[in-house]
Design a protein around this motif. Sequence first.
Motif, PDB file in Angstrom:
ATOM      1  N   GLU A  38       0.806  -1.223   0.000  1.00  0.00           N
ATOM      2  CA  GLU A  38       0.000   0.000   0.000  1.00  0.00           C
ATOM      3  C   GLU A  38       0.839   1.274   0.000  1.00  0.00           C
ATOM      4  O   GLU A  38       0.375   2.311  -0.439  1.00  0.00           O
ATOM      5  CB  GLU A  38      -0.960   0.004   1.200  1.00  0.00           C
ATOM      6  CG  GLU A  38      -2.019  -1.087   1.134  1.00  0.00           C
ATOM      7  CD  GLU A  38      -2.905  -1.007  -0.110  1.00  0.00           C
ATOM      8  OE1 GLU A  38      -3.287   0.101  -0.519  1.00  0.00           O
ATOM      9  OE2 GLU A  38      -3.206  -2.079  -0.672  1.00  0.00           O
ATOM     10  N   SER A  67      -4.812  -4.471  -7.114  1.00  0.00           N
ATOM     11  CA  SER A  67      -5.916  -3.735  -7.757  1.00  0.00           C
ATOM     12  C   SER A  67      -6.299  -2.497  -6.960  1.00  0.00           C
ATOM     13  O   SER A  67      -6.646  -1.464  -7.543  1.00  0.00           O
ATOM     14  CB  SER A  67      -7.141  -4.635  -7.904  1.00  0.00           C
ATOM     15  OG  SER A  67      -6.840  -5.718  -8.729  1.00  0.00           O
ATOM     16  N   SER A  68      -6.234  -2.600  -5.639  1.00  0.00           N
ATOM     17  CA  SER A  68      -6.608  -1.452  -4.807  1.00  0.00           C
ATOM     18  C   SER A  68      -5.693  -0.261  -5.071  1.00  0.00           C
ATOM     19  O   SER A  68      -6.140   0.889  -5.078  1.00  0.00           O
ATOM     20  CB  SER A  68      -6.565  -1.832  -3.328  1.00  0.00           C
ATOM     21  OG  SER A  68      -5.246  -2.235  -2.959  1.00  0.00           O
ATOM     22  N   GLU A  71      -6.576   1.290  -8.475  1.00  0.00           N
ATOM     23  CA  GLU A  71      -7.818   2.055  -8.415  1.00  0.00           C
ATOM     24  C   GLU A  71      -7.663   3.357  -7.647  1.00  0.00           C
ATOM     25  O   GLU A  71      -8.321   4.344  -7.967  1.00  0.00           O
ATOM     26  CB  GLU A  71      -8.919   1.207  -7.780  1.00  0.00           C
ATOM     27  CG  GLU A  71      -9.330   0.027  -8.638  1.00  0.00           C
ATOM     28  CD  GLU A  71     -10.182  -0.980  -7.887  1.00  0.00           C
ATOM     29  OE1 GLU A  71     -10.548  -0.738  -6.718  1.00  0.00           O
ATOM     30  OE2 GLU A  71     -10.472  -2.043  -8.471  1.00  0.00           O
ATOM     31  N   SER A  72      -6.787   3.374  -6.659  1.00  0.00           N
ATOM     32  CA  SER A  72      -6.678   4.558  -5.804  1.00  0.00           C
ATOM     33  C   SER A  72      -5.569   5.528  -6.214  1.00  0.00           C
ATOM     34  O   SER A  72      -5.519   6.637  -5.709  1.00  0.00           O
ATOM     35  CB  SER A  72      -6.447   4.128  -4.350  1.00  0.00           C
ATOM     36  OG  SER A  72      -5.178   3.500  -4.212  1.00  0.00           O
TER      37      SER A  72
END
Length: 197
Positions: A38, A67-68, A71-72
């Motif tokens: 992250e 994917s997170s 997307e972010s």
Amino acid sequence: MDFGELKEALASQAYAQIADICDHLMLQVAAEGVAFQEEWPYTIHLLGHIYADDINSARFLWKSIPSSVKESQPEVVAAWKIGQHLWTRDYAAVHEAIHGFDWSQEVKGLVASFAEQYTKRMFRLLSSAYSTISLQDAALFLGMSEDDAANYVLQQGWDVDPPSRMLTVKQQQVVMDQKLDPSKLQRLTEYVFQLEH
């Protein structure tokens, strides 16, 4: 995570080293078992591979990004868009992808340096592939307006024919420095001496 070496490379504009630094840091952090996905600087990592003209590594990095994160973080997607166009050899779209996104301060220098390097690479490609090319096509490859492309190629010694809007390519003289190694000269001398006697 310590990104000191990476920040130092960015600050000193040592962009060619960024991919290696990021790869090394990623392996180091993964080996320690630390969750890093992250907060990893994926944009810089992708652009580092793109800058080093290592599209395969950029592609594999893209596939490993969660994917997170995709997307972010729109900047990661914008960096990969450059990589996609390089992968498909859509030269004009590379310039569009570079100029079509508002890059953060952190990567602005890296992207600008890549854009300059890429324009020079495209110019060398045009120089080696064409003897004449239309101004429109050259502008497309160089990612410039036709006027800017005409000025750029004129500075490089090309000729422009205004009525036909065609460019005549002037081959660049390749200057190669040959360093004379005394040991090689000695071996050559001994070899010639043996042939003569």
